[in-house]
Design an enzyme around this catalytic site. Sequence first.
Site, PDB file in Angstrom:
ATOM      1  N   SER A 128     -13.706  40.631  47.105  1.00 55.26           N
ATOM      2  CA  SER A 128     -12.682  39.977  47.912  1.00 55.26           C
ATOM      3  C   SER A 128     -12.641  40.540  49.322  1.00 55.26           C
ATOM      4  O   SER A 128     -12.930  41.709  49.549  1.00 55.26           O
ATOM      5  CB  SER A 128     -11.312  40.159  47.268  1.00 55.26           C
ATOM      6  OG  SER A 128     -10.330  39.636  48.130  1.00 55.26           O
ATOM      7  N   LYS A 182     -10.516  38.949  39.627  1.00 54.84           N
ATOM      8  CA  LYS A 182     -10.713  38.348  40.955  1.00 54.84           C
ATOM      9  C   LYS A 182     -10.013  36.985  41.039  1.00 54.84           C
ATOM     10  O   LYS A 182      -9.387  36.645  42.041  1.00 54.84           O
ATOM     11  CB  LYS A 182     -12.198  38.194  41.265  1.00 54.84           C
ATOM     12  CG  LYS A 182     -12.510  37.412  42.557  1.00 54.84           C
ATOM     13  CD  LYS A 182     -11.856  38.069  43.754  1.00 54.84           C
ATOM     14  CE  LYS A 182     -12.148  37.467  45.121  1.00 54.84           C
ATOM     15  NZ  LYS A 182     -12.411  36.113  45.303  1.00 54.84           N
ATOM     16  N   HIS A 185      -6.406  37.592  41.415  1.00 53.13           N
ATOM     17  CA  HIS A 185      -6.166  37.995  42.809  1.00 53.13           C
ATOM     18  C   HIS A 185      -6.006  36.752  43.680  1.00 53.13           C
ATOM     19  O   HIS A 185      -5.080  36.649  44.480  1.00 53.13           O
ATOM     20  CB  HIS A 185      -7.325  38.867  43.295  1.00 53.13           C
ATOM     21  CG  HIS A 185      -7.423  38.968  44.791  1.00 53.13           C
ATOM     22  ND1 HIS A 185      -7.933  37.951  45.579  1.00 53.13           N
ATOM     23  CD2 HIS A 185      -7.045  39.944  45.653  1.00 53.13           C
ATOM     24  CE1 HIS A 185      -7.868  38.314  46.847  1.00 53.13           C
ATOM     25  NE2 HIS A 185      -7.340  39.510  46.917  1.00 53.13           N
ATOM     26  N   ASN A 186      -6.880  35.793  43.504  1.00 53.48           N
ATOM     27  CA  ASN A 186      -6.796  34.572  44.309  1.00 53.48           C
ATOM     28  C   ASN A 186      -5.542  33.766  43.974  1.00 53.48           C
ATOM     29  O   ASN A 186      -4.920  33.189  44.868  1.00 53.48           O
ATOM     30  CB  ASN A 186      -8.039  33.706  44.100  1.00 53.48           C
ATOM     31  CG  ASN A 186      -9.256  34.275  44.793  1.00 53.48           C
ATOM     32  OD1 ASN A 186      -9.334  35.481  45.019  1.00 53.48           O
ATOM     33  ND2 ASN A 186     -10.210  33.435  45.133  1.00 53.48           N
ATOM     34  N   GLU A 189      -2.795  35.319  45.678  1.00 54.50           N
ATOM     35  CA  GLU A 189      -2.934  34.980  47.106  1.00 54.50           C
ATOM     36  C   GLU A 189      -2.330  33.587  47.388  1.00 54.50           C
ATOM     37  O   GLU A 189      -1.640  33.396  48.387  1.00 54.50           O
ATOM     38  CB  GLU A 189      -4.426  35.027  47.450  1.00 54.50           C
ATOM     39  CG  GLU A 189      -4.796  34.675  48.861  1.00 54.50           C
ATOM     40  CD  GLU A 189      -6.336  34.651  49.006  1.00 54.50           C
ATOM     41  OE1 GLU A 189      -7.003  35.580  48.517  1.00 54.50           O
ATOM     42  OE2 GLU A 189      -6.855  33.687  49.591  1.00 54.50           O
ATOM     43  N   ARG A 446      13.487  19.574  17.950  1.00 51.74           N
ATOM     44  CA  ARG A 446      12.171  19.498  17.293  1.00 51.74           C
ATOM     45  C   ARG A 446      12.321  19.379  15.784  1.00 51.74           C
ATOM     46  O   ARG A 446      11.560  18.693  15.108  1.00 51.74           O
ATOM     47  CB  ARG A 446      11.319  20.723  17.658  1.00 51.74           C
ATOM     48  CG  ARG A 446      10.919  20.759  19.136  1.00 51.74           C
ATOM     49  CD  ARG A 446      10.131  22.019  19.488  1.00 51.74           C
ATOM     50  NE  ARG A 446       8.792  22.001  18.913  1.00 51.74           N
ATOM     51  CZ  ARG A 446       8.362  22.835  17.981  1.00 51.74           C
ATOM     52  NH1 ARG A 446       9.176  23.770  17.509  1.00 51.74           N
ATOM     53  NH2 ARG A 446       7.134  22.751  17.516  1.00 51.74           N
TER      54      ARG A 446
END
Length: 476
Positions: A128, A182, A185-186, A189, A446
């Site tokens: 990154s 990763k 992380h995005n 972001e 339900r």
Amino acid sequence: AKAQIGVTGLAVMGRNLARNLARNGFSVALHNRTQARTDALVEEFGSEGDFVPSTDLAGFVESLEQPRKIIILVKAGAPTDAVIDELVPLLDEGDIVVDAGNAHFLDTRRRESALKEKGLHFVGSGVSGGEEGALNGPSIMPGGSPESYAALEPMLTKISAHVNGEPCCVHVGPDGAGHFVKMLHNGIEYADMQLIAEAYDLLRHVLDLSPAELADVFRDWNTGDLESFLIEITAEVLSQTDPTTGGPFIDIILDQAEQKGTGRWTVQSALDLGIPVSGMAEAVFARSLSGDVVRREAAAGVLPGPAQAKLDVDRQAFIDDVRHALYSSKLVAYAQGFDAIRAASDEYGWDIDLGAMAKIWRGGCIIRARFLDRIKEAYDRNPDLPSLLVDDYFKEAVANGQEAWRRVVAAAATVGVPAPGFSAALSYYDGLRAERLPAALIQGLRDLFGAHTYKRVDREGSFHLEWSGDRSESTQ
Ligand code: 2AM
């Protein structure tokens, strides 16, 4: 002499990673499908270090010392598989193939398992920090076997970003762990950017501040708990004037946010894991809405807004309220993100150290922030922390900010400014802390329409009520 590591795929990320390695004293074998990219790298940057270019993949593999370490940086998906298929017959047992692209972690799991059968190591690694990070020090999140990490560690930790002398690189866990983290992380972001955008929008609408004045607000926020790369560059974007018109640059940018897919993947994965990541989901949906031109055109100026478009608020007090709302909402987004990492770690047996993830995100990457130290400390205090929100430090921070947060969400609703990130985060917070949720009603419904059964607060077991009969209760 043979090269210590190789990079194939020399578009900007691959090129910058190769240069970073060479600048740090490693000899780097180079290859790209189209040779012009290899030639251009050597011509422009050949003096930066020891590059060993090859015109074909076989030559590239030959130019590497064994066990070979090869970084692939091509487009995610089919191109990555194509390169792996071409590469594998050329390799020897023990060689290490690193995919440093943004692969889906399930693809990485599949590839790792296929290569393992051939005696090869496959490392799916998150990288990154964009182009800049790749060149000067990214945050690196490698998955794969411990042996492969041991072989790569000296190089990866050297080329990664450093904070207080510590590398922003750690072995995340087996197979797809690195790419999962990763991806998360995005996703975080996405949430972070959405929250910042909502803060900007609210301040602008409610206080009528100019973009230049708003830039000063963000600059000021960047000296406190919110200090981060994204807040810093928000001030930069808001203070920019348009080269053509001389007006605020922000006002000439088309308001349709694009996405490449890692935010969507994050939310899809979290849905599969059963973890509510409403902050990230709202961020992805907000981008989709912004790009939905057809419906926006049909509705803009047609659907009525609130009668009250303005609020009577004290300027500095409202700015402080929005700062609290931003910080608290951000904390929720991170808490949800770390919950998703923990759930995936349990599901796939990755044994991920959550505090270490916060630590390697402190530098090099887009979400780098002061706040991440606090997350690291929270997991140091208690590695089994059920939610970041119940850590003493964060609990206190939200306790201090929650009234402000509520005022901001109410203000957004009153003046009709969309704040899906702030509102969803607050609802999550209130849902989490509720002693009793209306889920009881859902279970009742339900059981009535589908005999799906319910559990009782006072006895073990599953029960069903004879709704269409005598309304007696039976144990299921
Ligand atoms: P190229 O320069 O030959 O297009 C980003 O697109 C990088 O991925 C480029 O280096 C590109 O090579 C490479 N790439 C994309 N698809 C590829 C494939 N199927 N095989 C090899 N390299 C590929």
